[in-house]
Design a protein around this motif. Structure first.
Motif, PDB file in Angstrom:
ATOM      1  N   HIS A 182      11.735 -22.608 -78.263  1.00 59.05           N
ATOM      2  CA  HIS A 182      12.197 -23.076 -76.957  1.00 59.05           C
ATOM      3  C   HIS A 182      13.625 -22.635 -76.627  1.00 59.05           C
ATOM      4  CE1 HIS A 182       8.575 -25.363 -76.305  1.00 59.05           C
ATOM      5  NE2 HIS A 182       8.697 -25.895 -77.513  1.00 59.05           N
ATOM      6  N   THR A 183      14.223 -21.799 -77.476  1.00 61.19           N
ATOM      7  CA  THR A 183      15.464 -21.159 -77.070  1.00 61.19           C
ATOM      8  C   THR A 183      15.121 -20.169 -75.964  1.00 61.19           C
ATOM      9  OG1 THR A 183      16.475 -21.403 -79.249  1.00 61.19           O
ATOM     10  CG2 THR A 183      17.394 -19.724 -77.805  1.00 61.19           C
ATOM     11  N   ALA A 184      15.917 -20.171 -74.898  1.00 59.93           N
ATOM     12  CA  ALA A 184      15.549 -19.421 -73.695  1.00 59.93           C
ATOM     13  C   ALA A 184      16.690 -18.519 -73.240  1.00 59.93           C
ATOM     14  CB  ALA A 184      15.180 -20.403 -72.577  1.00 59.93           C
ATOM     15  N   ILE A 185      16.394 -17.705 -72.234  1.00 59.74           N
ATOM     16  CA  ILE A 185      17.412 -16.917 -71.541  1.00 59.74           C
ATOM     17  C   ILE A 185      17.336 -17.245 -70.056  1.00 59.74           C
ATOM     18  CG2 ILE A 185      17.595 -15.029 -73.193  1.00 59.74           C
ATOM     19  CD1 ILE A 185      15.615 -13.433 -71.494  1.00 59.74           C
ATOM     20  N   THR A 186      18.486 -17.156 -69.403  1.00 57.19           N
ATOM     21  CA  THR A 186      18.545 -17.459 -67.977  1.00 57.19           C
ATOM     22  C   THR A 186      19.632 -16.617 -67.331  1.00 57.19           C
ATOM     23  OG1 THR A 186      18.598 -19.280 -66.362  1.00 57.19           O
ATOM     24  CG2 THR A 186      20.205 -19.368 -68.156  1.00 57.19           C
ATOM     25  N   PHE A 244      20.815  -9.791 -81.314  1.00 57.20           N
ATOM     26  CA  PHE A 244      20.025  -9.088 -80.306  1.00 57.20           C
ATOM     27  C   PHE A 244      19.501 -10.105 -79.297  1.00 57.20           C
ATOM     28  CE2 PHE A 244      19.906  -6.416 -84.035  1.00 57.20           C
ATOM     29  CZ  PHE A 244      19.926  -5.115 -83.548  1.00 57.20           C
ATOM     30  N   THR A 245      19.708  -9.829 -78.007  1.00 62.34           N
ATOM     31  CA  THR A 245      19.297 -10.765 -76.965  1.00 62.34           C
ATOM     32  C   THR A 245      18.697 -10.010 -75.788  1.00 62.34           C
ATOM     33  OG1 THR A 245      21.180 -12.185 -77.532  1.00 62.34           O
ATOM     34  CG2 THR A 245      20.029 -12.668 -75.484  1.00 62.34           C
ATOM     35  N   ARG A 246      17.535 -10.436 -75.359  1.00 62.07           N
ATOM     36  CA  ARG A 246      16.959  -9.903 -74.130  1.00 62.07           C
ATOM     37  C   ARG A 246      17.675 -10.522 -72.929  1.00 62.07           C
ATOM     38  NH1 ARG A 246      13.400  -6.430 -74.961  1.00 62.07           N
ATOM     39  NH2 ARG A 246      13.190  -6.178 -72.711  1.00 62.07           N
ATOM     40  N   ARG A 247      17.657  -9.819 -71.804  1.00 62.13           N
ATOM     41  CA  ARG A 247      18.243 -10.318 -70.567  1.00 62.13           C
ATOM     42  C   ARG A 247      17.149 -10.565 -69.537  1.00 62.13           C
ATOM     43  NH1 ARG A 247      23.926 -10.573 -71.179  1.00 62.13           N
ATOM     44  NH2 ARG A 247      23.633 -11.767 -69.282  1.00 62.13           N
ATOM     45  N   THR A 248      17.377 -11.555 -68.672  1.00 62.59           N
ATOM     46  CA  THR A 248      16.343 -11.898 -67.686  1.00 62.59           C
ATOM     47  C   THR A 248      16.091 -10.758 -66.711  1.00 62.59           C
ATOM     48  OG1 THR A 248      18.017 -12.936 -66.273  1.00 62.59           O
ATOM     49  CG2 THR A 248      16.796 -14.367 -67.790  1.00 62.59           C
ATOM     50  N   GLY A 249      17.091  -9.918 -66.477  1.00 62.60           N
ATOM     51  CA  GLY A 249      16.899  -8.792 -65.567  1.00 62.60           C
ATOM     52  C   GLY A 249      16.305  -7.578 -66.237  1.00 62.60           C
ATOM     53  N   GLY A 250      15.891  -7.722 -67.497  1.00 62.44           N
ATOM     54  CA  GLY A 250      15.372  -6.595 -68.255  1.00 62.44           C
ATOM     55  C   GLY A 250      16.443  -6.047 -69.186  1.00 62.44           C
ATOM     56  N   TYR A 304      14.159 -18.411 -65.996  1.00 60.94           N
ATOM     57  CA  TYR A 304      14.217 -19.206 -67.226  1.00 60.94           C
ATOM     58  C   TYR A 304      13.053 -18.753 -68.100  1.00 60.94           C
ATOM     59  CZ  TYR A 304      15.043 -23.216 -70.291  1.00 60.94           C
ATOM     60  OH  TYR A 304      15.349 -24.022 -71.367  1.00 60.94           O
ATOM     61  N   ASP A 305      13.369 -18.075 -69.192  1.00 61.42           N
ATOM     62  CA  ASP A 305      12.348 -17.477 -70.042  1.00 61.42           C
ATOM     63  C   ASP A 305      12.520 -17.979 -71.477  1.00 61.42           C
ATOM     64  OD1 ASP A 305      10.576 -15.897 -71.445  1.00 61.42           O
ATOM     65  OD2 ASP A 305      11.565 -13.998 -70.979  1.00 61.42           O
ATOM     66  N   GLU A 306      11.576 -18.788 -71.936  1.00 64.16           N
ATOM     67  CA  GLU A 306      11.587 -19.267 -73.322  1.00 64.16           C
ATOM     68  C   GLU A 306      11.017 -18.179 -74.237  1.00 64.16           C
ATOM     69  OE1 GLU A 306       9.687 -23.088 -73.656  1.00 64.16           O
ATOM     70  OE2 GLU A 306      11.484 -24.149 -72.964  1.00 64.16           O
ATOM     71  N   CYS A 307      11.809 -17.140 -74.426  1.00 65.54           N
ATOM     72  CA  CYS A 307      11.356 -16.017 -75.253  1.00 65.54           C
ATOM     73  C   CYS A 307      11.528 -16.302 -76.740  1.00 65.54           C
ATOM     74  CB  CYS A 307      12.093 -14.741 -74.863  1.00 65.54           C
ATOM     75  SG  CYS A 307      13.887 -14.847 -74.981  1.00 65.54           S
ATOM     76  N   GLY A 308      12.263 -17.343 -77.089  1.00 64.17           N
ATOM     77  CA  GLY A 308      12.384 -17.759 -78.480  1.00 64.17           C
ATOM     78  C   GLY A 308      13.434 -16.986 -79.261  1.00 64.17           C
ATOM     79  N   LYS A 309      13.817 -17.580 -80.386  1.00 65.11           N
ATOM     80  CA  LYS A 309      14.859 -17.015 -81.232  1.00 65.11           C
ATOM     81  C   LYS A 309      14.471 -17.104 -82.698  1.00 65.11           C
ATOM     82  CE  LYS A 309      19.172 -18.555 -80.817  1.00 65.11           C
ATOM     83  NZ  LYS A 309      20.342 -19.461 -80.983  1.00 65.11           N
ATOM     84  N   VAL A 332      22.079 -17.062 -72.904  1.00 70.34           N
ATOM     85  CA  VAL A 332      21.190 -17.815 -73.790  1.00 70.34           C
ATOM     86  C   VAL A 332      21.257 -19.307 -73.463  1.00 70.34           C
ATOM     87  CG1 VAL A 332      20.707 -18.448 -76.199  1.00 70.34           C
ATOM     88  CG2 VAL A 332      21.426 -16.108 -75.623  1.00 70.34           C
ATOM     89  N   VAL A 333      20.097 -19.943 -73.447  1.00 70.62           N
ATOM     90  CA  VAL A 333      20.003 -21.401 -73.336  1.00 70.62           C
ATOM     91  C   VAL A 333      19.730 -21.914 -74.741  1.00 70.62           C
ATOM     92  CG1 VAL A 333      18.856 -23.356 -72.241  1.00 70.62           C
ATOM     93  CG2 VAL A 333      19.072 -21.184 -71.004  1.00 70.62           C
ATOM     94  N   HIS A 334      20.742 -22.492 -75.364  1.00 69.78           N
ATOM     95  CA  HIS A 334      20.652 -22.887 -76.770  1.00 69.78           C
ATOM     96  C   HIS A 334      19.838 -24.170 -76.941  1.00 69.78           C
ATOM     97  CE1 HIS A 334      23.410 -19.873 -78.377  1.00 69.78           C
ATOM     98  NE2 HIS A 334      24.112 -20.029 -77.264  1.00 69.78           N
ATOM     99  N   ALA A 335      19.169 -24.253 -78.085  1.00 68.57           N
ATOM    100  CA  ALA A 335      18.324 -25.420 -78.369  1.00 68.57           C
ATOM    101  C   ALA A 335      18.991 -26.432 -79.280  1.00 68.57           C
ATOM    102  CB  ALA A 335      17.002 -24.963 -78.985  1.00 68.57           C
TER     103      ALA A 335
END
Length: 401
Positions: free
Chosen positions: A144-148, A261-267, A86-91, A51-54
């Motif tokens: 703008h919280t993202a995953i990487t 719950f967190t999505r991962r960049t690799g699926g 880098y995916d700003e999928c949001g939180k 997670v890329v924290h905001a």
């Protein structure tokens, strides 16, 4: 600037970011990263949620709040520059119980004070518009919280250090750091029988930061008490029920954010982590492991027992969840009811280096100590990965040359 050679101990994302920052500012300085594993990012960097924290959670004015805000932007731009995920999928941070609303309101004020971009408070109905399978009374939406992929970022940083003329030495554990006679230079001793003579040392040793730091400066506090964070992987049939991230409202008594719950960049989709006392500082397997030296070090620390007396009820609850998938999911299902014990499987685990003071206090903020020739990162828990590029600039700014 008189230094000509610098050793950075630790090949996690913070150590590599520091080494990269030195090579960028001082091209003529020799930089060597010493990493005890056979690869970079082998410990905390490679075992987190990605997670890329905001900046929602951190005390306004703290080093965490400052460096997280700056680091997120630097990291976003770094990923764009190097074509890294880098995916700003949001939180969503969701309140599910009326008793949480006081903490929820306080969290909203903290996030606003920290200038979290795009943050808004949403209603029960709006939760479903963003996360159709999530439930709650209200939520904070951080778009703008993202995953990487922090391992990929660390590898790229290592490549940059080498391309700039530095070295990244793997399978090289540092066993001692001491002054060279009466001179100002330092000797960095490794388990390979090598002695590196350098002008500066930066300790970014993560889970071993207290042990290595004590050898250098004699300071015994704070001590690292490791906490194991276990993850569950949601099976493919249910992994698309969460679009981004769904978090609980955290308990301000603890520096942990709660199972989410967190999505991962690799699926895929993960649930976790919890926070269980670890008896092995580097135990990442599906099941807990005991390393006698690590367990003894924790149990011998007065701060651990003072912390345990204060928080034992929470500890019992966390252990119950560690032993039972059903108990683990009981809290998580309050936020996404459609994902139950039959929809998950045990995944890996991470270990968090949590600094604990002698009085039992859990240190929440980053702790970076700079002295003559040695700079020590003594506490760098989450959001250290998010903040890594900003931490690097902060460290290099304060190195005593």
């Amino acid at each position: 600037m008189s230094a000509s050679t610098i050793a950075v101990v630790g090949g996690g994302i913070v150590g590599l970011a520091v080494a990269r920052e030195i090579t960028r500012r001082f091209p003529d300085v020799g930089v060597t990263v010493l990493e005890k594993e056979d690869r970079v990012a082998a410990h905390q960097t490679g075992h987190n949620s990605g997670v890329v924290h905001a900046g929602i959670y951190y005390r306004p004015g703290s080093l965490k709040a400052e460096l997280c805000a700056r680091g997120r932007v630097l990291l976003r731009d770094y990923c764009a520059e190097h074509a890294l995920p880098y995916d700003e999928c949001g939180k969503l941070v969701v309140a599910v119980d009326p008793t949480e609303m006081g903490r929820f309101d306080a969290l909203e004020r903290t996030a606003a004070d920290n200038g979290v971009p795009g943050l808004r408070r949403i209603s029960r109905e709006q939760i479903g518009e963003i996360e159709p399978h999530a439930t709650g009374l209200a939520a904070l939406h951080s778009p703008h919280t993202a995953i990487t992929d922090y391992v990929a970022i660390a590898r790229r940083m290592a490549q940059e250090v080498v391309a700039a003329g530095g070295e990244v030495l793997l399978s090289t554990a540092v066993t001692d750091v001491h002054r060279s006679g009466r001179g100002s230079r330092l000797q960095v001793v490794t388990d390979r029988g090598e002695v590196h003579h350098v002008d500066q040392v930066v300790l970014c040793a993560g889970l071993q930061s207290d042990r290595l730091g004590r050898r250098v400066d004699g300071e015994r506090e704070p001590r690292i008490v490791p906490f194991r964070g276990e993850y569950l992987r949601v099976t493919p049939a249910k992994q698309d029920l969460v679009r981004g991230m769904v978090y609980p409202v955290p308990d301000p008594r603890y520096p942990f954010l709660g199972v989410h719950f967190t999505r991962r960049t690799g699926g895929g989709l993960e649930v976790g982590p919890n926070a269980v006392l670890a008896l092995d500082r580097e135990g990442y397997g599906v099941r807990p492991h005991v390393r006698l030296g690590d367990a003894a070090a924790t149990l011998a620390h007065p701060g651990f027992w003072r912390m345990a007396r204060t928080h034992w009820r929470t500890g019992v609850r966390e252990v119950r969840g560690s032993l039972s998938t059903r108990a683990y999911l009981r809290d998580a299902q309050r936020y996404v009811p459609a994902i139950g014990p039959e929809d998950v499987e045990r995944a890996g685990a991470g270990v968090r280096a949590q600094a604990v003071a002698r009085d039992g206090a859990l240190l929440d903020d980053f702790a970076i100590v700079a002295g003559a020739g040695v700079t020590s990162v003594r506490n760098a828990p989450s959001p250290a990965a998010t903040s890594s590029l900003a931490i690097a600039a902060y460290v290099v700014d304060r190195m005593v040359w």
